[in-house]
Design a protein around this motif. Structure first.
Motif, PDB file in Angstrom:
ATOM      1  N   ARG A   1      17.032  -5.459 -17.939  1.00 30.36           N
ATOM      2  CA  ARG A   1      16.195  -4.828 -18.992  1.00 30.36           C
ATOM      3  C   ARG A   1      15.925  -3.481 -18.492  1.00 30.36           C
ATOM      4  O   ARG A   1      15.512  -3.350 -17.136  1.00 30.36           O
ATOM      5  N   ARG A   2      16.032  -2.650 -19.323  1.00 32.37           N
ATOM      6  CA  ARG A   2      15.578  -0.997 -18.878  1.00 32.37           C
ATOM      7  C   ARG A   2      14.211  -0.977 -19.364  1.00 32.37           C
ATOM      8  O   ARG A   2      13.595  -1.606 -20.259  1.00 32.37           O
ATOM      9  N   ILE A   3      13.416  -0.138 -18.330  1.00 30.08           N
ATOM     10  CA  ILE A   3      12.046  -0.047 -18.775  1.00 30.08           C
ATOM     11  C   ILE A   3      12.048   1.587 -19.389  1.00 30.08           C
ATOM     12  O   ILE A   3      12.579   2.650 -19.065  1.00 30.08           O
ATOM     13  N   VAL A   4      11.215   1.551 -20.469  1.00 35.66           N
ATOM     14  CA  VAL A   4      11.213   3.033 -21.186  1.00 35.66           C
ATOM     15  C   VAL A   4       9.936   3.341 -21.601  1.00 35.66           C
ATOM     16  O   VAL A   4       8.968   2.591 -21.461  1.00 35.66           O
TER      17      VAL A   4
ATOM     18  N   PRO B   1       0.910  -1.245  -0.282  1.00 34.57           N
ATOM     19  CA  PRO B   1      -0.138   0.114   0.182  1.00 34.57           C
ATOM     20  C   PRO B   1       0.975   1.323   0.022  1.00 34.57           C
ATOM     21  O   PRO B   1       1.893   1.247   0.653  1.00 34.57           O
ATOM     22  N   PRO B   2       0.471   2.239  -0.680  1.00 35.38           N
ATOM     23  CA  PRO B   2       1.208   3.461  -0.919  1.00 35.38           C
ATOM     24  C   PRO B   2       1.628   4.057   0.625  1.00 35.38           C
ATOM     25  O   PRO B   2       2.533   4.863   0.958  1.00 35.38           O
ATOM     26  N   ALA B   3       0.466   3.844   1.494  1.00 30.09           N
ATOM     27  CA  ALA B   3       0.950   4.485   2.835  1.00 30.09           C
ATOM     28  C   ALA B   3       1.780   3.893   3.536  1.00 30.09           C
ATOM     29  O   ALA B   3       2.415   4.584   4.691  1.00 30.09           O
ATOM     30  N   ASP B   4       2.427   2.647   3.099  1.00 30.88           N
ATOM     31  CA  ASP B   4       3.690   2.162   3.686  1.00 30.88           C
ATOM     32  C   ASP B   4       4.751   2.203   2.970  1.00 30.88           C
ATOM     33  O   ASP B   4       5.917   1.623   3.240  1.00 30.88           O
ATOM     34  N   VAL B   5       4.799   3.138   2.162  1.00 33.36           N
ATOM     35  CA  VAL B   5       5.858   3.499   1.042  1.00 33.36           C
ATOM     36  C   VAL B   5       6.345   5.055   1.417  1.00 33.36           C
ATOM     37  O   VAL B   5       5.506   5.728   1.505  1.00 33.36           O
ATOM     38  N   ARG B   6       7.632   5.001   1.349  1.00 31.85           N
ATOM     39  CA  ARG B   6       8.229   6.541   1.484  1.00 31.85           C
ATOM     40  C   ARG B   6       7.830   7.254   0.319  1.00 31.85           C
ATOM     41  O   ARG B   6       9.047   7.529  -0.570  1.00 31.85           O
ATOM     42  N   MET B   7       6.918   7.762  -0.131  1.00 30.12           N
ATOM     43  CA  MET B   7       6.500   8.151  -1.342  1.00 30.12           C
ATOM     44  C   MET B   7       7.240   9.285  -1.600  1.00 30.12           C
ATOM     45  O   MET B   7       7.492   9.721  -2.938  1.00 30.12           O
ATOM     46  N   GLU B   8       8.134  10.244  -0.875  1.00 28.04           N
ATOM     47  CA  GLU B   8       8.781  11.230  -0.999  1.00 28.04           C
ATOM     48  C   GLU B   8      10.138  10.722  -1.664  1.00 28.04           C
ATOM     49  O   GLU B   8      10.693  11.764  -2.417  1.00 28.04           O
ATOM     50  N   LEU B   9      10.384   9.678  -1.696  1.00 27.05           N
ATOM     51  CA  LEU B   9      11.317   9.188  -2.298  1.00 27.05           C
ATOM     52  C   LEU B   9      11.242   8.708  -3.881  1.00 27.05           C
ATOM     53  O   LEU B   9      12.196   8.145  -4.581  1.00 27.05           O
ATOM     54  N   LEU B  10       9.933   8.557  -3.995  1.00 25.51           N
ATOM     55  CA  LEU B  10       9.538   8.116  -5.614  1.00 25.51           C
ATOM     56  C   LEU B  10       9.170   9.322  -6.322  1.00 25.51           C
ATOM     57  O   LEU B  10       8.430  10.099  -5.930  1.00 25.51           O
ATOM     58  N   THR B  11       9.634   9.159  -7.546  1.00 25.43           N
ATOM     59  CA  THR B  11       9.024  10.052  -8.443  1.00 25.43           C
ATOM     60  C   THR B  11       8.543   9.305  -9.729  1.00 25.43           C
ATOM     61  O   THR B  11       8.862   8.537 -10.288  1.00 25.43           O
ATOM     62  N   PRO B  12       7.254   9.855 -10.134  1.00 21.22           N
ATOM     63  CA  PRO B  12       6.740   9.185 -11.431  1.00 21.22           C
ATOM     64  C   PRO B  12       7.302   9.476 -12.571  1.00 21.22           C
ATOM     65  O   PRO B  12       7.936  10.655 -12.751  1.00 21.22           O
ATOM     66  N   THR B  13       7.370   8.731 -13.519  1.00 25.14           N
ATOM     67  CA  THR B  13       8.026   8.528 -14.607  1.00 25.14           C
ATOM     68  C   THR B  13       7.044   8.377 -15.717  1.00 25.14           C
ATOM     69  O   THR B  13       6.212   8.255 -15.640  1.00 25.14           O
ATOM     70  N   GLU B  14       7.447   8.847 -17.099  1.00 24.52           N
ATOM     71  CA  GLU B  14       6.917   8.585 -18.236  1.00 24.52           C
ATOM     72  C   GLU B  14       6.531   7.153 -18.750  1.00 24.52           C
ATOM     73  O   GLU B  14       6.102   6.971 -19.532  1.00 24.52           O
ATOM     74  N   ALA B  15       7.349   6.239 -17.937  1.00 26.66           N
ATOM     75  CA  ALA B  15       7.518   4.819 -18.556  1.00 26.66           C
ATOM     76  C   ALA B  15       6.048   4.110 -18.307  1.00 26.66           C
ATOM     77  O   ALA B  15       5.466   4.206 -17.081  1.00 26.66           O
ATOM     78  N   HIS B  16       5.781   3.416 -19.358  1.00 19.58           N
ATOM     79  CA  HIS B  16       4.551   2.502 -19.141  1.00 19.58           C
ATOM     80  C   HIS B  16       4.852   0.927 -19.788  1.00 19.58           C
ATOM     81  O   HIS B  16       5.388   0.726 -20.758  1.00 19.58           O
ATOM     82  N   THR B  17       4.415   0.200 -19.013  1.00 20.97           N
ATOM     83  CA  THR B  17       4.316  -1.288 -19.763  1.00 20.97           C
ATOM     84  C   THR B  17       2.962  -1.979 -19.721  1.00 20.97           C
ATOM     85  O   THR B  17       2.285  -1.504 -18.912  1.00 20.97           O
ATOM     86  N   ARG B  18       2.885  -2.915 -20.668  1.00 17.79           N
ATOM     87  CA  ARG B  18       1.399  -3.648 -20.504  1.00 17.79           C
ATOM     88  C   ARG B  18       1.503  -5.132 -20.358  1.00 17.79           C
ATOM     89  O   ARG B  18       2.554  -5.739 -20.860  1.00 17.79           O
ATOM     90  N   CYS B  19       0.749  -5.654 -19.412  1.00 19.18           N
ATOM     91  CA  CYS B  19       0.648  -7.248 -19.268  1.00 19.18           C
ATOM     92  C   CYS B  19      -0.726  -7.539 -19.919  1.00 19.18           C
ATOM     93  O   CYS B  19      -1.792  -6.961 -19.290  1.00 19.18           O
ATOM     94  N   PRO B  20      -0.748  -8.630 -20.553  1.00 18.74           N
ATOM     95  CA  PRO B  20      -2.144  -9.172 -20.850  1.00 18.74           C
ATOM     96  C   PRO B  20      -2.941  -9.745 -19.630  1.00 18.74           C
ATOM     97  O   PRO B  20      -4.247  -9.832 -19.650  1.00 18.74           O
TER      98      PRO B  20
END
Length: 268
Positions: free
Chosen positions: A265-268, A182-201
């Motif tokens: 593998r890099r996520i782009v 859960p995000p409440a249990d993550v130090r979200m101040e250390l995380l920065t959203p990126t433009e990367a996306h992947t899809r899983c069927p």
């Protein structure tokens, strides 16, 4: 381009333990390129090779072969030689987008007269009335998300980034266990959203975060499904980190980093 199943680059010896399974699929499958449906079949075959993604093979009668032009590309394979076609729709030409074994060996004799398409070179794929992403769904793959009270702690560069005893553990056939926190249990101040996306069927569209520890930035180290597909609702909005790249403690025990393609593998 996604490497077709059973095909290896020239000069590379195939592994001796490769195994193939070919079976009919009852799903209605369509492939779209440039606004045109180039393959449309209710009698596709599903080709499964150990260690590879599954592949749909279409009877040539269900493929618009007039849009395919033979290419010079040939690829040695375990049971015959693969021939390729380019696909033209209007002014758009996609090179080496389709392939087939014109004279397959005994193990693949069922797919004689069938054509497969490089998944990521096509615009859209449909199973029945739904669009499907990334690759065909494997009928033998299973995804289970189970609530857990295990203590899950994620450490990056010695810094605890997440600590939770209310995670969901996701068990997916052929993949390491993933721990969704859960995000409440993550130090979200250390995380920065990126433009990367992947899809899983099996899960849907994933969005990524980078993690910063001091001066160091770990790109696309964590991900989340904000709106997972209806079959996998339990992980909605939770955050998972790549086991391959972090120190993951479960009930105080450091987990071994799994050796998967995601380690490098890099996520782009």
């Amino acid at each position: 381009m996604t490497q077709p199943a059973a095909i290896r680059p020239t000069g590379q010896e195939p592994p001796p333990d490769s195994r193939f399974e070919v079976e009919p699929s009852s799903r209605w499958v369509r492939v779209e390129l440039g606004g045109a449906i180039i393959a449309d079949s209710k009698r596709v075959l599903l080709l499964r090779e150990h260690g590879q993604l599954p592949v749909y093979c279409f009877p040539m009668a269900d493929v618009r072969m007039e849009l395919l032009t033979p290419a010079a590309t040939r690829a040695p394979a375990l049971h015959g030689e693969a021939s390729f076609w380019s696909v033209r729709v209007g002014q758009r030409v996609v090179t080496d987008a389709a392939w087939a074994y014109l004279e397959p060996g005994t193990a693949l004799r069922q797919i004689a007269g069938h054509v497969a398409f490089a998944w990521d070179l096509m615009d859209h794929w449909y199973e029945e009335a739904e669009e499907v992403f990334a690759h065909p769904r494997d009928p033998y793959a299973r995804v289970d998300a189970l609530a857990s009270i295990r203590q899950v702690r994620v450490v990056v560069d010695g810094i605890t980034v997440a600590d939770s005893n209310r995670s969901y553990l996701l068990f997916e056939t052929g993949a390491p266990t993933r721990y969704y926190v859960p995000p409440a249990d993550v130090r979200m101040e250390l995380l920065t959203p990126t433009e990367a996306h992947t899809r899983c069927p099996y899960k849907g569209l994933a969005s990524y975060w980078s993690v910063q520890t001091g001066e160091r930035i770990h790109e696309n180290l964590a991900w989340s499904y904000a709106d997972p597909i209806p079959e996998c609702p339990k992980i909605r909005g939770l955050i998972a980190f790549f086991n391959e790249k972090v120190d993951l403690f479960v009930d105080g025990e450091l987990q071994e980093r799994p050796a998967t393609k995601w380690r490098t593998r890099r996520i782009v």
